[in-house]
Design a protein around this motif. Structure first.
Motif, mmCIF file in Angstrom:
data_model
loop_
_atom_site.group_PDB
_atom_site.id
_atom_site.type_symbol
_atom_site.label_atom_id
_atom_site.label_comp_id
_atom_site.label_asym_id
_atom_site.label_seq_id
_atom_site.Cartn_x
_atom_site.Cartn_y
_atom_site.Cartn_z
ATOM 1 N N VAL A 7 0.842 -1.193 0.000
ATOM 2 C CA VAL A 7 0.000 0.000 0.000
ATOM 3 C C VAL A 7 0.877 1.243 0.000
ATOM 4 O O VAL A 7 1.812 1.346 0.805
ATOM 5 C CB VAL A 7 -0.911 0.006 1.242
ATOM 6 N N ILE A 39 -9.006 1.814 1.433
ATOM 7 C CA ILE A 39 -7.921 0.834 1.267
ATOM 8 C C ILE A 39 -8.163 -0.357 2.187
ATOM 9 O O ILE A 39 -8.053 -1.516 1.778
ATOM 10 C CB ILE A 39 -6.561 1.484 1.573
ATOM 11 N N ILE A 184 -2.865 0.073 -4.195
ATOM 12 C CA ILE A 184 -2.538 -1.266 -3.699
ATOM 13 C C ILE A 184 -1.875 -2.037 -4.825
ATOM 14 O O ILE A 184 -2.425 -2.149 -5.928
ATOM 15 C CB ILE A 184 -3.791 -2.033 -3.234
ATOM 16 N N THR A 204 -5.944 1.595 -8.018
ATOM 17 C CA THR A 204 -6.645 2.634 -7.241
ATOM 18 C C THR A 204 -8.162 2.571 -7.421
ATOM 19 O O THR A 204 -8.865 3.533 -7.094
ATOM 20 C CB THR A 204 -6.155 4.046 -7.639
#
Length: 212
Positions: A7, A39, A184, A204
């Motif tokens: 991340v 996230i 990520i 994203t």
């Protein structure tokens, strides 16, 4: 089978203030806090319930905040590691970006790049930066956990990936893997051939809702 989720922290105050990040200890903006929650939700959706999860993070405030949002959904505390920080820009950290731009000496196209002096007092060389990221990754990958999450910075993502694919340090002087803020990257190693795959880079899609 091992899956690594890397991340990059979302929007932080140094982004909107136009100052140099590096080791400057900026924190997430309100938008960044919302993105960190997205996230966490995206990772929760990908990792099976009940699976063991390990969480590692740079110790800077913006990555720590992101990791804490993730950890809350997995009931795990992040292991903070200063070696996962962004590159240090020395005395430029926290100063206006234009201050650094006027002084920065870019590396040569051909020649010494790893130990190149960028002209900023106290800044790390690329060699110093790469070596500490590789050292952190060596320790993380020695652990047998099947699901590991690393929260780091956009610049450091390059050397997390380079370490993952076992690129020799001396060959990393031209490497560049870019992931947007709040992205990520998913990496996977199979348990038969032990090949290391880059499944996705800088995803994203989970941020769409926070940007509306």
């Amino acid at each position: 089978m091992r899956t690594l989720y890397v991340v990059t922290h979302p929007e932080a105050t140094h982004h909107v203030e136009g100052v140099v990040g590096g080791w400057h200890d900026s924190h997430l903006t309100p938008s960044g806090v919302r993105a960190a929650a997205s996230i966490a939700q995206a990772l929760r959706a990908q990792i099976p319930d009940g699976a063991e999860v390990e969480l590692f993070s740079s110790d800077l405030q913006r990555t720590r905040q992101t990791a804490e949002a993730v950890g809350a959904l997995f009931d795990v505390k992040p292991t903070l590691d200063h070696r996962l920080r962004e590159k240090s820009y020395g005395e430029a950290g926290g100063r206006p970006q234009e201050w650094l731009d006027r002084r920065f000496i870019p590396p040569p196209a051909v020649g010494e790049r790893m130990d190149h002096d960028e002209g900023v007092e106290g800044a790390e060389t690329k060699a110093q930066w790469v070596h500490r990221i590789y050292a952190a990754m060596d320790e993380i990958l020695q652990r047998p956990c099947e699901h590991q999450i690393i929260v780091t910075h956009g610049g450091s993502l390059t050397f997390v990936l380079a370490s993952w694919i076992k690129m020799p340090i001396e060959s990393a002087d031209y490497a560049s893997f870019r992931g947007p803020s709040g992205s990520i990257t998913t990496l996977r190693e199979d348990d038969f051939f032990h090949n290391r795959q880059v499944v996705s880079l800088g995803d994203t899609r989970h941020l769409d809702a926070t940007q509306r």
